[in-house]
Design a protein around this motif. Structure first.
Motif, PDB file in Angstrom:
ATOM      1  N   TRP A 192       8.759 -62.616  -8.624  1.00 32.93           N
ATOM      2  CA  TRP A 192      10.105 -62.873  -9.151  1.00 32.93           C
ATOM      3  C   TRP A 192      10.183 -62.453 -10.624  1.00 32.93           C
ATOM      4  O   TRP A 192      11.205 -61.949 -11.079  1.00 32.93           O
ATOM      5  N   LEU A 241      10.663 -58.720 -10.821  1.00 37.69           N
ATOM      6  CA  LEU A 241      12.068 -58.411 -10.548  1.00 37.69           C
ATOM      7  C   LEU A 241      12.938 -58.785 -11.741  1.00 37.69           C
ATOM      8  O   LEU A 241      13.876 -58.065 -12.102  1.00 37.69           O
ATOM      9  N   PHE A 242      12.621 -59.920 -12.352  1.00 39.13           N
ATOM     10  CA  PHE A 242      13.337 -60.407 -13.531  1.00 39.13           C
ATOM     11  C   PHE A 242      13.299 -59.352 -14.648  1.00 39.13           C
ATOM     12  O   PHE A 242      14.321 -59.042 -15.270  1.00 39.13           O
ATOM     13  N   LEU A 296      12.659 -56.074 -14.285  1.00 40.43           N
ATOM     14  CA  LEU A 296      13.375 -54.871 -13.849  1.00 40.43           C
ATOM     15  C   LEU A 296      14.884 -55.029 -13.990  1.00 40.43           C
ATOM     16  O   LEU A 296      15.578 -54.084 -14.403  1.00 40.43           O
ATOM     17  N   VAL A 297      15.392 -56.202 -13.669  1.00 36.50           N
ATOM     18  CA  VAL A 297      16.835 -56.448 -13.779  1.00 36.50           C
ATOM     19  C   VAL A 297      17.277 -56.398 -15.237  1.00 36.50           C
ATOM     20  O   VAL A 297      18.303 -55.776 -15.577  1.00 36.50           O
ATOM     21  N   HIS A 298      16.504 -57.011 -16.121  1.00 33.55           N
ATOM     22  CA  HIS A 298      16.851 -57.011 -17.541  1.00 33.55           C
ATOM     23  C   HIS A 298      16.910 -55.593 -18.099  1.00 33.55           C
ATOM     24  O   HIS A 298      17.902 -55.187 -18.719  1.00 33.55           O
ATOM     25  N   GLY A 353      16.959 -52.813 -16.411  1.00 38.42           N
ATOM     26  CA  GLY A 353      17.932 -52.027 -15.671  1.00 38.42           C
ATOM     27  C   GLY A 353      19.338 -52.216 -16.208  1.00 38.42           C
ATOM     28  O   GLY A 353      20.116 -51.257 -16.331  1.00 38.42           O
ATOM     29  N   CYS A 354      19.679 -53.452 -16.554  1.00 35.65           N
ATOM     30  CA  CYS A 354      20.989 -53.742 -17.146  1.00 35.65           C
ATOM     31  C   CYS A 354      21.126 -53.082 -18.522  1.00 35.65           C
ATOM     32  O   CYS A 354      22.210 -52.618 -18.898  1.00 35.65           O
ATOM     33  N   THR A 359      11.475 -61.342 -22.186  1.00 37.82           N
ATOM     34  CA  THR A 359      11.944 -60.046 -21.697  1.00 37.82           C
ATOM     35  C   THR A 359      13.231 -59.635 -22.392  1.00 37.82           C
ATOM     36  O   THR A 359      13.372 -58.502 -22.873  1.00 37.82           O
ATOM     37  N   SER A 396      13.944 -56.554 -25.248  1.00 41.00           N
ATOM     38  CA  SER A 396      14.942 -55.493 -25.099  1.00 41.00           C
ATOM     39  C   SER A 396      15.697 -55.233 -26.403  1.00 41.00           C
ATOM     40  O   SER A 396      16.290 -54.159 -26.574  1.00 41.00           O
TER      41      SER A 396
END
Length: 231
Positions: free
Chosen positions: A6, A9-10, A12-14, A16-17, A61, A65
């Motif tokens: 998870w 994925l967390f 990757l989502v950050h 990715g956004c 994370t 960024s």
């Protein structure tokens, strides 16, 4: 195992956004992302989890960024634009803290259900708030300066990973040292304080290393309006 998957994925989502924000809105999207990341990182950090045997707070994370964003601005648009983003992030953090502190002063009505939750998230102790603001201000400007220096010393496109990770490694160490010193020094024994310092930095640096491929992807984006100005 679930937390590890998870968590991947967390991350990757950050990131990715972050790419989506830049792809859709260009340079303005990077400034917007600094504001988004600054607020969300300070909300996420209030939650503590355990992963691979290490107790950590969330927010690393999203906070990483911000470094990614300032490095991209420095890479594509120059040091001046990166500094502007840092000032913007500091302003957003300051405004959020001040206005939410004032919000908590209002006496909630009997039917209110949000006061306790808001107090948990935004009612940071003065030392934590001061540590967060100071660490952000010093480390982000340091990151911009170090990145600009490394850009002159290692200017080749293929050396982007060196500029990014080199500047982040130093600036995040300073960030962690300042925050942990202001927020926790004297609150814990020196042994515990050192453990917090080391584990926090390791987690931050691993996440920053993971962000490098996303920086390469973002650098490859082309925008018609920017190419028209350059022409």
């Amino acid at each position: 195992m679930f937390h590890l998957l998870w968590g991947a994925l967390f991350v990757l989502v950050h990131f990715g956004c972050f790419l989506l924000c830049y792809r859709l809105f260009g340079k303005n999207g990077l400034y917007a992302w600094v504001g988004i990341a600054t607020i969300l990182a300070n909300i996420q950090v209030t939650k503590t989890i355990e992963m691979v045997g290490i107790v950590m707070t969330l927010g690393n994370t999203m906070y990483a960024s911000i470094y990614l964003t300032s490095d991209l601005l420095n890479e594509r648009y120059g040091e001046k634009e990166a500094r502007k983003a840092v000032w913007f992030g500091f302003f957003v953090m300051l405004v959020t803290m001040v206005t939410m502190k004032m919000t908590l002063v209002f006496t909630p009505q009997e039917s209110d259900f949000a006061q306790d939750s808001l107090a948990t998230i935004f009612g940071l102790l003065p030392r934590l708030a001061l540590g967060s603001l100071t660490a952000f201000f010093v480390s982000q400007f340091l990151d911009v300066k170090i990145y600009s220096y490394l850009k002159r010393v290692f200017p080749k496109p293929g050396q982007l990973w060196l500029r990014n990770n080199g500047s982040t490694a130093v600036s995040q160490m300073v960030d962690t040292l300042i925050f942990c010193s202001i927020a926790f020094l004297g609150e814990y024994t020196m042994e515990v304080w050192v453990q917090i310092l080391i584990t926090t930095y390791i987690v931050k640096f691993i996440v920053s290393m993971a962000s490098t491929p996303f920086l390469y992807i973002a650098r490859s984006f082309k925008f018609k309006e920017e190419e028209a100005v350059q022409a």
